[in-house]
Design a protein around this motif. Structure first.
Motif, PDB file in Angstrom:
ATOM      1  N   ALA B  64       0.831  -1.198   0.000  1.00 40.40           N
ATOM      2  CA  ALA B  64       0.000   0.000   0.000  1.00 40.40           C
ATOM      3  C   ALA B  64       0.862   1.243   0.000  1.00 40.40           C
ATOM      4  O   ALA B  64       1.932   1.282   0.601  1.00 40.40           O
ATOM      5  CB  ALA B  64      -0.906  -0.007   1.230  1.00 40.40           C
ATOM      6  N   GLY B  65       0.393   2.252  -0.674  1.00 43.85           N
ATOM      7  CA  GLY B  65       1.057   3.549  -0.675  1.00 43.85           C
ATOM      8  C   GLY B  65       0.003   4.625  -0.586  1.00 43.85           C
ATOM      9  O   GLY B  65      -1.188   4.345  -0.633  1.00 43.85           O
ATOM     10  N   ALA B  73       9.415   8.136  -7.978  1.00 45.69           N
ATOM     11  CA  ALA B  73       9.381   6.866  -7.249  1.00 45.69           C
ATOM     12  C   ALA B  73       8.777   5.787  -8.136  1.00 45.69           C
ATOM     13  O   ALA B  73       7.909   6.062  -8.958  1.00 45.69           O
ATOM     14  CB  ALA B  73       8.558   7.025  -5.982  1.00 45.69           C
ATOM     15  N   ASP B  74       9.256   4.575  -7.948  1.00 45.32           N
ATOM     16  CA  ASP B  74       8.731   3.473  -8.744  1.00 45.32           C
ATOM     17  C   ASP B  74       7.474   2.947  -8.079  1.00 45.32           C
ATOM     18  O   ASP B  74       7.523   2.380  -6.991  1.00 45.32           O
ATOM     19  CB  ASP B  74       9.783   2.373  -8.845  1.00 45.32           C
ATOM     20  N   LEU B  75       6.350   3.161  -8.717  1.00 40.38           N
ATOM     21  CA  LEU B  75       5.083   2.769  -8.104  1.00 40.38           C
ATOM     22  C   LEU B  75       4.471   1.562  -8.796  1.00 40.38           C
ATOM     23  O   LEU B  75       3.316   1.242  -8.570  1.00 40.38           O
ATOM     24  CB  LEU B  75       4.098   3.935  -8.167  1.00 40.38           C
ATOM     25  N   SER B  76       5.267   0.887  -9.613  1.00 41.07           N
ATOM     26  CA  SER B  76       4.670  -0.200 -10.380  1.00 41.07           C
ATOM     27  C   SER B  76       4.316  -1.377  -9.484  1.00 41.07           C
ATOM     28  O   SER B  76       3.627  -2.284  -9.913  1.00 41.07           O
ATOM     29  CB  SER B  76       5.624  -0.655 -11.478  1.00 41.07           C
ATOM     30  N   ARG B  77       4.800  -1.360  -8.247  1.00 44.80           N
ATOM     31  CA  ARG B  77       4.413  -2.432  -7.326  1.00 44.80           C
ATOM     32  C   ARG B  77       3.734  -1.854  -6.089  1.00 44.80           C
ATOM     33  O   ARG B  77       3.865  -2.377  -4.994  1.00 44.80           O
ATOM     34  CB  ARG B  77       5.649  -3.251  -6.935  1.00 44.80           C
ATOM     35  N   THR B  78       3.045  -0.760  -6.267  1.00 46.29           N
ATOM     36  CA  THR B  78       2.386  -0.100  -5.140  1.00 46.29           C
ATOM     37  C   THR B  78       0.923   0.161  -5.474  1.00 46.29           C
ATOM     38  O   THR B  78       0.604   0.593  -6.579  1.00 46.29           O
ATOM     39  CB  THR B  78       3.064   1.247  -4.840  1.00 46.29           C
ATOM     40  N   VAL B  79       0.066  -0.135  -4.522  1.00 47.07           N
ATOM     41  CA  VAL B  79      -1.335   0.233  -4.662  1.00 47.07           C
ATOM     42  C   VAL B  79      -1.522   1.555  -3.945  1.00 47.07           C
ATOM     43  O   VAL B  79      -1.282   1.655  -2.744  1.00 47.07           O
ATOM     44  CB  VAL B  79      -2.250  -0.816  -4.009  1.00 47.07           C
ATOM     45  N   VAL B  80      -1.918   2.566  -4.674  1.00 44.93           N
ATOM     46  CA  VAL B  80      -2.093   3.871  -4.048  1.00 44.93           C
ATOM     47  C   VAL B  80      -3.530   3.968  -3.539  1.00 44.93           C
ATOM     48  O   VAL B  80      -4.478   3.722  -4.273  1.00 44.93           O
ATOM     49  CB  VAL B  80      -1.787   4.992  -5.047  1.00 44.93           C
ATOM     50  N   LEU B 102       1.634   1.816 -12.319  1.00 41.18           N
ATOM     51  CA  LEU B 102       1.066   1.824 -10.973  1.00 41.18           C
ATOM     52  C   LEU B 102       0.647   0.393 -10.673  1.00 41.18           C
ATOM     53  O   LEU B 102       0.195  -0.327 -11.560  1.00 41.18           O
ATOM     54  CB  LEU B 102      -0.144   2.770 -10.944  1.00 41.18           C
ATOM     55  N   GLY B 103       0.818  -0.024  -9.423  1.00 43.29           N
ATOM     56  CA  GLY B 103       0.408  -1.381  -9.076  1.00 43.29           C
ATOM     57  C   GLY B 103      -1.101  -1.512  -9.041  1.00 43.29           C
ATOM     58  O   GLY B 103      -1.656  -2.552  -9.346  1.00 43.29           O
ATOM     59  N   GLY B 104      -1.747  -0.444  -8.644  1.00 43.21           N
ATOM     60  CA  GLY B 104      -3.203  -0.482  -8.540  1.00 43.21           C
ATOM     61  C   GLY B 104      -3.680   0.790  -7.880  1.00 43.21           C
ATOM     62  O   GLY B 104      -2.879   1.594  -7.378  1.00 43.21           O
ATOM     63  N   LEU B 105      -4.976   0.968  -7.894  1.00 45.11           N
ATOM     64  CA  LEU B 105      -5.549   2.187  -7.351  1.00 45.11           C
ATOM     65  C   LEU B 105      -6.748   1.792  -6.498  1.00 45.11           C
ATOM     66  O   LEU B 105      -7.586   0.992  -6.925  1.00 45.11           O
ATOM     67  CB  LEU B 105      -5.982   3.094  -8.511  1.00 45.11           C
ATOM     68  N   ALA B 164      -7.752   3.588   9.511  1.00 48.18           N
ATOM     69  CA  ALA B 164      -6.595   3.322  10.367  1.00 48.18           C
ATOM     70  C   ALA B 164      -5.420   2.839   9.530  1.00 48.18           C
ATOM     71  O   ALA B 164      -4.269   3.273   9.715  1.00 48.18           O
ATOM     72  CB  ALA B 164      -6.956   2.284  11.424  1.00 48.18           C
ATOM     73  N   VAL B 165      -5.699   1.946   8.596  1.00 50.32           N
ATOM     74  CA  VAL B 165      -4.638   1.441   7.721  1.00 50.32           C
ATOM     75  C   VAL B 165      -4.021   2.585   6.936  1.00 50.32           C
ATOM     76  O   VAL B 165      -2.802   2.708   6.840  1.00 50.32           O
ATOM     77  CB  VAL B 165      -5.206   0.371   6.763  1.00 50.32           C
ATOM     78  N   LEU B 166      -4.902   3.453   6.411  1.00 59.35           N
ATOM     79  CA  LEU B 166      -4.408   4.561   5.602  1.00 59.35           C
ATOM     80  C   LEU B 166      -3.533   5.490   6.434  1.00 59.35           C
ATOM     81  O   LEU B 166      -2.476   5.953   5.969  1.00 59.35           O
ATOM     82  CB  LEU B 166      -5.585   5.329   5.003  1.00 59.35           C
ATOM     83  N   ALA B 167      -3.956   5.750   7.679  1.00 59.31           N
ATOM     84  CA  ALA B 167      -3.155   6.621   8.549  1.00 59.31           C
ATOM     85  C   ALA B 167      -1.775   6.010   8.772  1.00 59.31           C
ATOM     86  O   ALA B 167      -0.750   6.709   8.713  1.00 59.31           O
ATOM     87  CB  ALA B 167      -3.882   6.827   9.869  1.00 59.31           C
ATOM     88  N   ASP B 168      -1.745   4.685   9.000  1.00 63.50           N
ATOM     89  CA  ASP B 168      -0.468   3.987   9.182  1.00 63.50           C
ATOM     90  C   ASP B 168       0.410   4.116   7.955  1.00 63.50           C
ATOM     91  O   ASP B 168       1.602   4.407   8.048  1.00 63.50           O
ATOM     92  CB  ASP B 168      -0.740   2.494   9.440  1.00 63.50           C
ATOM     93  N   VAL B 169      -0.213   3.892   6.812  1.00 65.79           N
ATOM     94  CA  VAL B 169       0.538   3.960   5.559  1.00 65.79           C
ATOM     95  C   VAL B 169       1.106   5.355   5.370  1.00 65.79           C
ATOM     96  O   VAL B 169       2.247   5.534   4.949  1.00 65.79           O
ATOM     97  CB  VAL B 169      -0.377   3.575   4.372  1.00 65.79           C
ATOM     98  N   LYS B 170       0.292   6.362   5.737  1.00 67.88           N
ATOM     99  CA  LYS B 170       0.726   7.742   5.548  1.00 67.88           C
ATOM    100  C   LYS B 170       1.925   8.071   6.412  1.00 67.88           C
ATOM    101  O   LYS B 170       2.890   8.678   5.941  1.00 67.88           O
ATOM    102  CB  LYS B 170      -0.422   8.699   5.858  1.00 67.88           C
TER     103      LYS B 170
END
Lengths: 228, 564
Positions: B64-65, B73-80, B102-105, B164-170
């Motif tokens: 997750a990103g 940044a390389d985001l090809s393996r990141t879900v934003v 992008l890995g996904g959205l 909560a997950v998003l806050a952690d990721v941030k």
């Protein structure tokens, strides 16, 4: 990556048993058969224990600490001691010294315990993507358990196999053996009765196991002296 | 002897096979212990005349990103993960148009869009906010529907867990580099098979027939008036396209009109000399393909008997002005008559009615209004709508932005009254007279509760035609409701033809795992290795002495010498 984590946890859980066997003279005297026998006895004991638990215990509705039930559980826990007694005294062992016999029995016993109680959760849990500290802690618990079991086996061999021991030490030996045998109940009380978290409980177990190992070692060497 | 050996071998073999079976079973144990499981709704995937649109992938297994990400940044393996509040449409459009990897959205929609709390906005302020959200959602939807995105795009509703997950990721993103396989963090996993083409999607039209009263000895066929609404939707997320306004409001109005006239027609004294034909058509977003098929199925006599048809489209969120769209010039006698009957009733109800004329371009396959299909088969028809301009293809078709929140039951009630009243005046010949047949408080009054409950049901049912099976409970419910109010109900199943191809998988569950990094596991391995080595040395020293430990590391020949 997760298989890697499983591998790590497995090393932590089962590695010490292997190291113990190969590092100590147990491997030189080829006591493997004794350990296997002890493990088989453990399986039988576990079965008997399960039957007893299923017969005499109610299913707890909540996770609270019920003293009566826990007392019953502790009593059933003494079946373990009976099993150890059987493994130490009744089995025909190859000619190995008492010194090695109790270690081999304790090792086999602890290893069987680890395999029976920890391998399946480890396989199912630690391979998952989700990371928790639980399996690492469980591995540490397995280490503590190994030390505790070997200590208990040592005291057991003192109690049942050694005839001429100093009179003053006998009550101490029995007391220590009692503490070791009730260790599962003590940890259960800490976890449920006092609401300790798993890391704290494991820390206590590690500490207790080292302390008990030290005491047992002292007792064992104290009993060794007069005969030597 | 040999036999017993053979038997032993067989037994061993069977034991091995049992063991192998056990191992396979153990290895297949489902690992479903995710920290969080969230329902997610996939962006639609379709081909328009062979050109791919929408999200082309479904399965997801990336870290997750969050926004904003570091440039380069390389985001090809990141879900934003982007909450809807933070969506910057221009940025997103640029990002998608430049075809950046992008890995996904994962787009988080605000919860209150989905919630069924039906408080009519009291404060203008909040109303403005709602309107803003609506227009932004519409813009986002327009962007996503009309591009080809080579990675999975999912929608989810904001809740405590995912916030909560998003806050952690941030915080994770803010402190260090974004999470990849080596730094840990969260992993988002959607395990689904490859999306497959939907084989020949069907559309279902439902028609109800309310026959008029024939006078004795009248040999001529009675004239017919048709009331039509298309009920299906199209949107960025098919599983969320409930289309409360487009065209849930039209369907609800049609059902209520059918109910009112069924009351009138049940009594021979008040039974009019017109047949009433109610049509719930499908395929609305695809140039009213269902309406076309429905009209084709009419026989010549029926088609000629239709006086005029009224199509209802998006009549649930207007304030004081409705539009009548026609494709014949307003000077046409029939059009004039219909418009006048509507506008006289509108005047009494205190609402404005406008007339819009849009010629049909025969060479253009686009059919913007439902009445255009009628006009093409030479039936006089008008569309009543709150929209003043004809929508483009796949626009105003009941997507994400079209939720119950933005639809007003009172507006629907007023539309129903307008249509029913003008129809009744036409049927009973009361043109120009101020007689209220469906007056409030009378037994023929418009029932606001009926409208509310049907609006609520519409707003909970995604109705994208290709994903609506023939015998969907919703279609059956519509059929049953129409059967309750009309004498004869027919259901017509047709294949959706045209240039659209759809792909399945509209809904999935997203597993969010908290994962440790590879570095952590490497470190752990190192620590464990040294622990075991120390333990080994300690045990050897205490039980056998230091010399033994050292001798272990000597070369084997020295041991041999020792043994000898």
């Amino acid at each position: 990556m997760t298989v890697f984590h499983f591998f790590n946890c497995a090393i932590l859980t089962f590695g010490p048993h292997a190291v113990y066997y190969s590092a100590t003279p147990l491997s030189e005297y080829d006591t493997f058969g004794t350990s296997v026998k002890a493990a088989i006895v453990y399986l039988g004991t576990a079965l008997v224990k399960l039957v007893c638990l299923a017969t005499f215990l109610k299913v707890p509705e909540n996770d609270s600490f019920d003293p009566y039930q826990e007392l019953l559980k502790a009593l059933i826990g003494f079946i373990d001691v009976a099993g150890l007694y059987f493994a130490l005294t009744q089995l025909t062992h190859r000619n190995i010294s008492q010194n090695h016999k109790f270690q081999a029995v304790g090792l086999g016993w602890a290893f069987a315990d680890s395999v029976l109680h920890r391998l399946a959760p480890l396989w199912v849990g630690a391979r998952g993507l989700e990371f928790t500290w639980e399996y690492i802690l469980q591995g540490l618990e397995a280490n503590a358990n190994l030390v505790l079991t070997v200590s208990l086996a040592a005291l057991g061999s003192l109690m049942w196999l050694r005839k001429n021991k100093p009179r003053t030490l006998v009550p101490i030996i029995y007391a220590c053996a009692g503490i070791l045998a009730t260790m599962p109940s003590i940890t259960s009380y800490l976890r449920r009765g006092l609401g300790w978290h798993f890391p704290k409980v494991v820390g206590f177990e590690l500490f207790a196991s080292l302390a008990m190992a030290f005491i047992s070692w002292q007792l064992f060497s104290a009993c060794q002296k007069p005969s030597a | 002897m040999a036999g017993s050996k053979g038997r032993e071998g067989e037994m061993l073999e069977s034991i091995y096979s049992v063991l192998a079976l056990v191992f396979i079973l153990v290895a297949c144990v489902e690992l479903g212990d995710a920290a969080t499981v969230v329902d997610v709704y996939r962006l639609i995937q379709y081909d328009l005349a062979g050109v791919p649109f929408g999200s082309r992938l479904a399965s997801l297994n990336h870290h997750a990103g969050s926004l904003p990400f570091a440039p380069g940044a390389d985001l090809s393996r990141t879900v934003v993960i982007i909450p809807f509040r933070e969506v910057n449409i221009t940025f997103l459009r640029d990002y998608i148009m430049q075809r950046q990897p992008l890995g996904g959205l994962l787009l988080l929609l605000p919860q209150n869009i989905s919630s069924e709390s039906r408080e009519e906005a009291e404060e203008g302020d909040r109303n403005n906010g709602k309107e803003l959200i609506r227009s932004e959602l519409a813009e986002l939807e327009k962007l996503l529907v009309h591009v080809n995105i080579p990675y999975p795009v999912y929608f989810a509703f904001e809740d405590d867990k995912i916030t909560a997950v998003l806050a952690d990721v941030k915080t994770n993103d803010a402190t260090g580099q974004p999470a990849t396989a080596t730094t840990g963090g969260y992993k988002l996993v959607v395990s689904t098979p490859e999306p497959k083409k939907l084989a020949s999607p069907t559309i279902t039209n439902i028609q109800g027939w309310l026959p008029g009263l024939k006078a004795d000895g009248d040999v001529n066929q009675l004239p017919t008036i048709a009331i039509v609404a298309s009920y299906d939707t199209f949107g960025a997320a098919p599983a969320l396209s409930v289309g409360s306004d487009s065209n849930g409001s039209g369907v609800v109005a049609l059902l209520e009109i059918a109910r009112l006239f069924s009351l009138l027609y049940s009594n021979p004294k008040t039974r009019g000399r017109y047949n009433l034909l109610f049509g719930l058509t499908s395929g609305g977003p695809y140039n009213y393909n269902g309406t076309f098929k429905w009209l084709q199925s009419f026989d010549q006599r029926l088609r000629e008997s239709i006086d005029y048809a009224i199509c209802l489209n998006s009549i649930g969120s207007w304030d004081d002005e409705l539009w009548i769209h026609v494709s014949k010039p307003p000077e046409n006698a029939y059009i004039k008559q219909v418009f006048e009957s509507f506008s006289s009733v509108a005047e009494e109800l205190g609402v404005k009615i406008g007339l819009k004329h849009k010629k049909i371009n025969v060479s253009n396959p686009r059919v913007a209004w439902e009445h255009e299909q009628f006009s093409k088969s030479r039936v006089t028809a008008v569309t009543l709508s709150e929209l003043s301009v004809a929508p483009e293809l796949l626009e105003s078709t009941g997507g994400l932005s079209d939720s119950r929140h933005f639809v007003n039951g009172i507006a629907v009630s007023r539309s129903v009254k307008l249509v029913a009243e003008s129809l009744a005046r036409h049927i009973y010949g009361h043109q120009g007279k101020n007689i209220q047949i469906f007056a409030d408080g009378s037994s023929l009054a418009v029932n606001p509760f009926y409208i509310q409950s049907w609006l609520d049901l519409m707003s909970q049912t995604p109705r994208v035609a290709p994903f609506l099976p023939k015998n969907d409970p919703f279609i059956l419910a519509l059929k049953k409701e129409l059967a309750d109010h009309t004498a004869e109900v027919n259901v017509q199943h047709e294949a959706l033809d045209g240039i659209f191809t759809f792909y399945d998988l509209t809904k999935a569950s997203l597993n969010i795992y908290q994962v440790a990094s590879v570095t952590f596991d490497l470190l752990l391995l190192l620590v464990l290795g040294s622990y075991l080595i120390i333990l080994f040395s300690f045990l050897v020293i205490t039980t056998r002495g230091l010399d033994d430990l050292i001798s272990l590391f000597r070369r084997p020949p020295s041991r041999k010498v020792k043994m000898a």
